[in-house]
Design a protein around this motif. Structure first.
Motif, PDB file in Angstrom:
ATOM      1  N   CYS A 125      47.951  35.600  43.211  1.00 22.49           N
ATOM      2  CA  CYS A 125      46.464  36.630  42.515  1.00 22.49           C
ATOM      3  C   CYS A 125      47.272  38.226  42.220  1.00 22.49           C
ATOM      4  CB  CYS A 125      45.615  37.213  43.722  1.00 22.49           C
ATOM      5  SG  CYS A 125      45.156  35.542  45.272  1.00 22.49           S
ATOM      6  N   GLU A 181      42.417  39.027  33.366  1.00 21.61           N
ATOM      7  CA  GLU A 181      43.615  39.520  34.181  1.00 21.61           C
ATOM      8  C   GLU A 181      44.935  40.631  33.693  1.00 21.61           C
ATOM      9  OE1 GLU A 181      41.877  38.625  39.020  1.00 21.61           O
ATOM     10  OE2 GLU A 181      43.618  38.084  38.097  1.00 21.61           O
ATOM     11  N   VAL A 185      36.057  38.689  42.345  1.00 22.76           N
ATOM     12  CA  VAL A 185      35.384  39.912  41.397  1.00 22.76           C
ATOM     13  C   VAL A 185      36.659  39.607  40.938  1.00 22.76           C
ATOM     14  CG1 VAL A 185      34.233  40.897  43.800  1.00 22.76           C
ATOM     15  CG2 VAL A 185      36.898  40.497  43.891  1.00 22.76           C
ATOM     16  N   SER A 186      36.778  40.375  39.311  1.00 19.61           N
ATOM     17  CA  SER A 186      37.941  41.233  38.850  1.00 19.61           C
ATOM     18  C   SER A 186      37.893  41.723  37.820  1.00 19.61           C
ATOM     19  CB  SER A 186      38.195  39.737  37.718  1.00 19.61           C
ATOM     20  OG  SER A 186      39.142  39.590  37.250  1.00 19.61           O
ATOM     21  N   LYS A 187      39.588  42.576  37.670  1.00 19.06           N
ATOM     22  CA  LYS A 187      38.790  43.289  36.270  1.00 19.06           C
ATOM     23  C   LYS A 187      39.661  43.820  35.673  1.00 19.06           C
ATOM     24  CE  LYS A 187      42.341  46.954  37.777  1.00 19.06           C
ATOM     25  NZ  LYS A 187      42.498  47.758  36.232  1.00 19.06           N
ATOM     26  N   GLU A 244      35.236  46.462  35.520  1.00 22.96           N
ATOM     27  CA  GLU A 244      34.409  45.786  36.987  1.00 22.96           C
ATOM     28  C   GLU A 244      33.413  44.292  37.024  1.00 22.96           C
ATOM     29  OE1 GLU A 244      35.883  48.986  40.176  1.00 22.96           O
ATOM     30  OE2 GLU A 244      33.889  47.723  40.623  1.00 22.96           O
ATOM     31  N   ALA A 271      31.738  45.868  41.312  1.00 22.35           N
ATOM     32  CA  ALA A 271      32.637  44.970  41.765  1.00 22.35           C
ATOM     33  C   ALA A 271      32.023  44.408  43.162  1.00 22.35           C
ATOM     34  CB  ALA A 271      34.099  44.658  41.267  1.00 22.35           C
ATOM     35  N   LYS A 272      32.677  45.418  44.113  1.00 19.34           N
ATOM     36  CA  LYS A 272      32.314  45.608  45.649  1.00 19.34           C
ATOM     37  C   LYS A 272      30.959  45.321  46.005  1.00 19.34           C
ATOM     38  CE  LYS A 272      34.798  44.944  49.020  1.00 19.34           C
ATOM     39  NZ  LYS A 272      35.232  42.884  49.384  1.00 19.34           N
TER      40      LYS A 272
END
Lengths: 452, 452
Positions: free
Chosen positions: B41, B162, B330-332, B337, B400-401
């Protein structure tokens, strides 16, 4: 009829109005101050300069409430509740005129009052509370007028540490004088120690175990120093942040039921116990702590808004309940983030729960990702059952809101072993592959369970 | 015996070793690659320059594993599992030598393999996958060698977006070619649209509804362009990020049970169904989706680590289970986000659940606090029962979180009405007085429940 025009009272009024139009429901609200629906929690950031204008802290003005057909009577203090007669007596503060008004349903949202120490000199110019917008304005004016740069903050709870940040941001030399053994007594002392060290690292002078005995004034009558039993701390300005108590004098005089912490006692619909037509919410009530099973007092805007919402639904002919809280709170001092939820060790002992504790260090992001910051997570789990009892977190960016994971887990009465399987968001910019809360849960599960 | 030296396999080995010393348990592990226990990742952030060195992505080297008495055989590929005989055949990749080794207990952690499109030119120099550290190094070398600055990313899932960020960070003109109607097909299209718009705003060219038909090469044999049915996109480098499938060829040949998505099927202890002495975990297994009640395939390092932990406990004589997932990710992309958990609309429909959806906009901090950023929260709740079914969030810092709140609530099978009372951390720097997730829950509760 609503007594108190801030978060709980006006949320109740707004939600009731949402459910019932003016043809069905008349709403009268009394507020003794100059403002409605404002964020007292925002005052430290206004004083510190992060928020530019007082009015940014006002979510809804009296005019906005009136536009929704709420008969809002500002600068009007309720002086008596006649429960048997179903009426309240109110006084127009400016004219002094008093009159009785009848209600069918009453909402008490009288909030909290700050604890003012009974100290010689505590009323001197330069000594400030930060409970209301007027308090905030008076402090800002005082800071603007004063040439000296030494500030003493009395109290090291949320308000104390947030005001320390505000004063640092304004360029003051800040001393925090605190009765407890460590700052943030809402944490266990070992976690409070981390806050003490971090605040010292920011150049704040931390004085623990110190009881303020006197505020010294100069020849001009203005504050000059704060004295404790052992020492004296020069001060050009003093901020009192010692905490608050429920404002329930009216309710007490009316014979309404109060709990051990002085707050009104309600049922799950936020109705005052034993009173069919009286509701209460916000900082003036006690709430059920779902972890300990006992009532506690938490003065928090977020609870007040929820109470108002629930009361408004019920008064407006809908249905909602407020099941209780788990004791979540977050705060920060400059870049230090502080969070807690559930029980501290002493809370657990007080209610007869036996527990294991673990403390871990981890990072906010994958260790290799830029700006990964360290955080310390302490977790309490019930002995044998492994039920989560509490979490405390001290760290930098990304630390505070992680406590929400534990807040939901506490609400759901999860065990720490169940928590180890939680499917939390993972990507390197947001978390290590094991989120810090999971690292703590895993260690806690090992402390409770054999062979895990 | 462990097949596969990455997250699941080596977590299992480490946890088993923690519970049983070398005198009690012999551990052999086969890994066909050059590395163990690394963060795949993290590869986009290494390519993009946020992570300086390949080795920062390696959590534990072969030497570190060997120091804990794990007999790790690198560059050794298992070519057959003889379930009846309790042995595996392995081939030393460098020498070609093959031999059989017996096991008492077997752990299959063969991971996933990237989907490589069957396209003319897909193997040309300049076309790269990003599954392994070797892939990442090859891409970085390719980027360093190439003078052109045009990159095409095929696929707009996590890896695709990403990698778009990574290539933007390296100064490339980036085009993302995507088969779906919007990027991030793990979101509903209305939320994917927000990602599309934000990525366009970053200067990324987003091509949706486009099927790549061919990779064109130049006279030097190197990639020159990517062709779709409608158009051609010049490319000096191409990154394939189309997704992965469980790597279960070995398991299939051995007659082990596979699910509808091609992954191994296990029980709650991560034991392969019907096989007393074989466990499996990580990207090669299907996991129970606790919301839909069906098996799904999620290739995520965080699951792999948990599987390994559970397998290691059980193999090491302890006891642990993996109850399932709720589908959190989750990703950005740069400062955007993206988060999701639970079911999308089409997932809910597929499994026969009827639902309401609501979408709200709120802010990451109190509206008046500096750097409060907007986020959009979409929430699905089951019709009538109000059970939370899924949450999707797209926003900036702090978005995201927040999905973790919903992830825990899904695990606890909460209703959206229950969620409105969640005691989440509130202070102006961290949240509005109603956290965005609570705002969504409140709106969802109103959609489901009368008079709330």
């Amino acid at each position: 009829m609503v007594i108190g025009g801030d978060a709980a009272g006006m949320s109740a009024a707004s939600q009731a109005r949402r459910l019932k139009g003016s043809d069905e429901l008349e709403i009268v609200a009394f507020e003794r101050g100059h403002f409605t629906s404002y964020s007292a929690c925002g005052i430290p950031y206004w004083v510190g300069g992060d928020v530019g204008e007082r009015d940014e802290l006002i979510a809804r003005t009296p005019e906005e409430h009136r536009a929704r057909d709420i008969d809002l009577r500002m600068r009007t203090e309720v002086t008596e509740i006649d429960v048997a007669g179903g009426r309240v007596r109110a006084r127009d503060i400016d004219s002094g005129a008093e009159s009785w008004t009848s209600y069918d349903k009453l909402v008490i949202a009288t909030g909290a009052r700050p604890i003012r120490p009974d100290l010689p000199g505590a009323d001197a110019p330069g000594v400030h509370g930060v409970q209301t917008l007027d308090d905030g304005q008076a402090l800002i004016d005082s800071l603007t007028r004063t040439r000296g740069r030494r500030a003493v903050v009395v109290g090291a709870g949320y308000i104390g540490v947030e005001m320390a940040e505000a004063l640092i941001n304004r360029g003051y030399e800040v001393t925090v004088v605190n009765r407890g053994s460590e700052p943030m007594s809402t944490l266990d002392p070992d976690m409070g120690r981390l806050v003490h060290e971090a605040m010292e690292g920011m150049g704040i002078t931390m004085v623990d175990n110190a009881q303020v005995t006197k505020v010294h004034t100069g020849e001009d009558g203005r504050v000059r120093a704060v004295a404790t039993e052992d020492a004296e701390y020069p001060a050009d300005v003093v901020v009192l942040g010692i905490g608050v108590r429920p404002e329930t004098a009216l309710a007490k005089a009316a014979g309404l039921p109060l709990g051990a912490h002085g707050g009104l006692l309600t049922d799950l619909s936020m109705r005052v116990r034993g009173h069919e037509n009286i509701w209460a919410g916000g900082d003036c009530v006690e709430v059920l702590d779902l972890v300990s099973g006992q009532e506690r007092h938490f003065a928090l805007g977020t609870h007040a808004n929820k109470h108002g919402q629930v009361i408004g639904s019920n008064v407006g002919g809908g249905y909602a309940t407020f099941p209780g809280v788990v004791g979540t709170a977050v705060s920060k001092v400059c870049d230090l983030e502080i969070a807690r939820t559930g029980l501290r060790e002493k809370d657990a002992r007080r209610v007869g729960l036996q527990y294991e504790t673990v403390t871990i260090e981890s990072t906010s992001r994958a260790g290799y990702y830029p700006k990964a910051s360290l955080m310390t997570v302490k977790m309490l789990a019930e002995r044998r059952t492994g039920r989560l009892l509490g979490v405390q977190i001290v760290g930098r960016e990304g630390a505070a809101k992680r406590v929400d994971i534990a807040a939901v887990a506490l609400t759901a009465r999860m065990t720490v072993e169940q928590m180890t399987a939680l499917d939390l968001g993972y990507a390197p910019p947001f978390s290590p592959v094991w989120d810090p809360v999971l690292v703590a849960a895993r260690k806690a599960a090992r402390a409770v369970v054999q062979g895990f």
